[in-house]
Design an enzyme around this catalytic site. Sequence first.
Site, PDB file in Angstrom:
ATOM      1  N   GLU A  46       0.873  -1.167   0.000  1.00  0.00           N
ATOM      2  CA  GLU A  46       0.000   0.000   0.000  1.00  0.00           C
ATOM      3  C   GLU A  46       0.917   1.226   0.000  1.00  0.00           C
ATOM      4  O   GLU A  46       1.814   1.326   0.837  1.00  0.00           O
ATOM      5  CB  GLU A  46      -0.871  -0.019   1.266  1.00  0.00           C
ATOM      6  CG  GLU A  46      -1.911   1.064   1.220  1.00  0.00           C
ATOM      7  CD  GLU A  46      -2.822   1.090   2.447  1.00  0.00           C
ATOM      8  OE1 GLU A  46      -2.770   0.168   3.277  1.00  0.00           O
ATOM      9  OE2 GLU A  46      -3.581   2.069   2.543  1.00  0.00           O
ATOM     10  N   ARG A 272       5.670 -13.215   9.186  1.00  0.00           N
ATOM     11  CA  ARG A 272       6.251 -11.879   9.068  1.00  0.00           C
ATOM     12  C   ARG A 272       7.690 -11.910   9.539  1.00  0.00           C
ATOM     13  O   ARG A 272       8.060 -12.740  10.356  1.00  0.00           O
ATOM     14  CB  ARG A 272       5.528 -10.894   9.986  1.00  0.00           C
ATOM     15  CG  ARG A 272       4.179 -10.483   9.562  1.00  0.00           C
ATOM     16  CD  ARG A 272       3.573  -9.586  10.631  1.00  0.00           C
ATOM     17  NE  ARG A 272       4.041  -8.207  10.527  1.00  0.00           N
ATOM     18  CZ  ARG A 272       3.534  -7.330   9.679  1.00  0.00           C
ATOM     19  NH1 ARG A 272       2.565  -7.677   8.857  1.00  0.00           N
ATOM     20  NH2 ARG A 272       3.989  -6.101   9.640  1.00  0.00           N
ATOM     21  N   LYS A 282       4.664   0.531   9.602  1.00  0.00           N
ATOM     22  CA  LYS A 282       4.711   1.875   9.011  1.00  0.00           C
ATOM     23  C   LYS A 282       4.158   2.923   9.971  1.00  0.00           C
ATOM     24  O   LYS A 282       4.653   4.031  10.046  1.00  0.00           O
ATOM     25  CB  LYS A 282       3.931   1.895   7.698  1.00  0.00           C
ATOM     26  CG  LYS A 282       4.740   1.347   6.539  1.00  0.00           C
ATOM     27  CD  LYS A 282       3.962   1.398   5.246  1.00  0.00           C
ATOM     28  CE  LYS A 282       3.067   0.208   5.103  1.00  0.00           C
ATOM     29  NZ  LYS A 282       2.525   0.021   3.762  1.00  0.00           N
TER      30      LYS A 282
HETATM   31  P1  ATP Z   1       2.806  -2.251   8.005  1.00  0.00           P
HETATM   32  O1  ATP Z   1       2.308  -3.218   9.025  1.00  0.00           O
HETATM   33  O2  ATP Z   1       4.225  -1.845   8.194  1.00  0.00           O
HETATM   34  O3  ATP Z   1       1.891  -1.093   7.772  1.00  0.00           O
HETATM   35  P2  ATP Z   1       1.633  -3.511   5.818  1.00  0.00           P
HETATM   36  O4  ATP Z   1       1.438  -4.969   5.928  1.00  0.00           O
HETATM   37  O5  ATP Z   1       0.454  -2.652   6.012  1.00  0.00           O
HETATM   38  O6  ATP Z   1       2.855  -3.078   6.706  1.00  0.00           O
HETATM   39  P3  ATP Z   1       1.740  -3.386   3.019  1.00  0.00           P
HETATM   40  O7  ATP Z   1       2.191  -2.269   2.202  1.00  0.00           O
HETATM   41  O8  ATP Z   1       0.295  -3.713   3.040  1.00  0.00           O
HETATM   42  O9  ATP Z   1       2.266  -3.113   4.463  1.00  0.00           O
HETATM   43  O10 ATP Z   1       2.579  -4.697   2.718  1.00  0.00           O
HETATM   44  C1  ATP Z   1       2.888  -5.163   1.441  1.00  0.00           C
HETATM   45  C2  ATP Z   1       3.268  -6.612   1.549  1.00  0.00           C
HETATM   46  O11 ATP Z   1       4.378  -6.766   2.420  1.00  0.00           O
HETATM   47  C3  ATP Z   1       2.139  -7.446   2.116  1.00  0.00           C
HETATM   48  O12 ATP Z   1       2.027  -8.625   1.334  1.00  0.00           O
HETATM   49  C4  ATP Z   1       2.587  -7.750   3.505  1.00  0.00           C
HETATM   50  O13 ATP Z   1       2.107  -9.006   3.900  1.00  0.00           O
HETATM   51  C5  ATP Z   1       4.110  -7.736   3.387  1.00  0.00           C
HETATM   52  N1  ATP Z   1       4.734  -7.366   4.653  1.00  0.00           N
HETATM   53  C6  ATP Z   1       4.505  -6.255   5.390  1.00  0.00           C
HETATM   54  N2  ATP Z   1       5.213  -6.278   6.530  1.00  0.00           N
HETATM   55  C7  ATP Z   1       5.926  -7.437   6.531  1.00  0.00           C
HETATM   56  C8  ATP Z   1       6.847  -8.066   7.447  1.00  0.00           C
HETATM   57  N3  ATP Z   1       7.189  -7.483   8.602  1.00  0.00           N
HETATM   58  N4  ATP Z   1       7.382  -9.248   7.093  1.00  0.00           N
HETATM   59  C9  ATP Z   1       7.053  -9.826   5.928  1.00  0.00           C
HETATM   60  N5  ATP Z   1       6.194  -9.311   5.040  1.00  0.00           N
HETATM   61  C10 ATP Z   1       5.624  -8.130   5.322  1.00  0.00           C
HETATM   62 MG    MG Z   2      -1.281  -3.625   4.828  1.00  0.00          MG
END
Ligand code: ATP
Ligand code: MG
Length: 566
Positions: A46, A272, A282
């Site tokens: 995102e 994760r 984030k």
């Molecule tokens: P945050 O929790 O930091 O806001 P998010 O999951 O909302 O992260 P996205 O931009 O939606 O961030 O993530 C894009 C991709 O990265 C998704 O497929 C998510 O599952 C993966 N992702 C995000 N954080 C991690 C992590 N700590 N380890 C592995 N994969 C991750």
């Molecule tokens: Mg997300």
Amino acid sequence: MSDTPNSPDIPAAFESTAGNFVRDLVQADNEQGTFAGRVQTRFPPEPNGYLHIGHAKAICVDFGIAEDFGGICKLRFDDTNPVTEETEYVDAIVADVRWLGFEPAEVVYASDYFEALYQWAEHLITTGFAYVDDQDADTISAQRGGYGKPGIESPYRNRRVEENLALFRRMRSGELPDGSHVLRAKADMQHDNMQLRDPIMYRIRHEHHHRTGDDWVLYPTYDWAHGQSDAIEGVTHSLCTLEFDSHRALYDWYLQHCPLPGDQPRQTEFARLELTYTVTSKRKLLQLINDGVVDGWDDPRLPTLCALRRRGYPAVAIRNFCDFIGVAKTNSRHQIEMLEWFVRNELNRVAQRRMTVLRPVKLTITNWPAGHSEWVTLQNNPENAADGSRDVEFTGELWIEHDDFKAEAPPKYFRLTPGAEVRLRGAYYVKCTGFTADADGTVTEVLATYDPDTRGGNAPDGRKVKATIHWVSTAHAVDVTAALYERLFDAEVPGERTGDPFDDLHPNTREIVHGKAEAALGEVAPGQVVQFERLGYFAQDGEQAGLFHRTVGLKDEWANVQKRGK
Ligand code: ATP
Ligand code: MG
């Protein structure tokens, strides 16, 4: 993958025993002919912030699986929320993915599919699987129930198809205000999985979108957009993190109720990546920035990819680390020292050595011929003969580290102290004869004599010294500023104690020191990492000449962590 292949020389002791269950699963699919042997994945960030080390794992998994099986992986922006998303983030994310060493087959956007998604929503309405609800968000949420608590059906659940269609079109037209109506899936209000209790598919939001502008006032939810976007693109394996586990049933439900153009994609969740002493969310990263704890998204103390890059982390080290930890089904937190080990291992191979004195004190060689200087030849990287050597000017007046002299030496201190002899790296043996100090007792100058027979750093009579120290000729030195960083948090698991990671913030995480370096340090390119001999690896800042960020120290702290049995 880019032209930087994974480092070949990871010692056997560090060979990963971690598996990659996703790879095994895709392998099995291929053997059984599922998806006709096709493999297509996507990385779906995102664009509401910068990528962090956790995303690096997802990128390595998504792109890595496609690469392993000759498939493709697209970079898809999950830009369904107009309020938090910005073009600045889109551009940064594309750059970070490329930097990490992956080239997307295509850069696409969920917003590319807004029209297609809308048409499928009308299809669901027409087939009796979606309805417009006039209730507000709180009411809908209260009616959802909970585990063991039945859901309450909306009074609008059994609206006629024609009425639903007409209302849904009015929702799109812009004439209805935010929050007045939502479109919901007509799934199962008594399902054990709350996700299936008539989830919301669309909300009205009169907001400007960074790509579609003011074309839409209707925005799809993540769940409604995600699987359908996968299907439109032809994704076979939709890989995501464990928190989406409970969404899988809904992912499948939506796909089963849409007229798909091809195979139904399948979602698989993996663990994760979390690291000790830092946060990877984030929202929390943004809070660190907004609270002024760090300077911005690329502050070298953050675990964002742009910060790690600025700090001098090689992309290949991050990829190797991600390979090493493998892909599992249970979440775990990895030691930051392990990531640092991969960084150090790579930099040891590629970083040239330079002499820099970060806390200088003057060393005067009292028997050095006045006005005389000579060249000393030093290897650029003893680990890589191809890096050649350089000549460094040596004189009788040098900068050495404050720490390399003690007026009164503690036990086992082998460096300079009155009467002691040490080797000046690549040059001569010097013997300390005295020092001067100011009124506070701070040493201002160290005095020594040199032995002209020890040129090159060896004594013909075979006498040994126990220490070799680095030096910089005062007349030839360039100024250098170094930023030394501590971990942002004191606790291995920030927030574990009180629930708030900010309670574990380390008070002083950056020290700026002004030092002196050999002339060649002035020629280091922006972003390049060099080893300051005996001090650590340092990256030249991308913009400010003469500013170096400490990437990582020289000591392998992971070995200690392992010894402690952690
Ligand atoms: P945050 O929790 O930091 O806001 P998010 O999951 O909302 O992260 P996205 O931009 O939606 O961030 O993530 C894009 C991709 O990265 C998704 O497929 C998510 O599952 C993966 N992702 C995000 N954080 C991690 C992590 N700590 N380890 C592995 N994969 C991750
Ligand atoms: Mg997300």
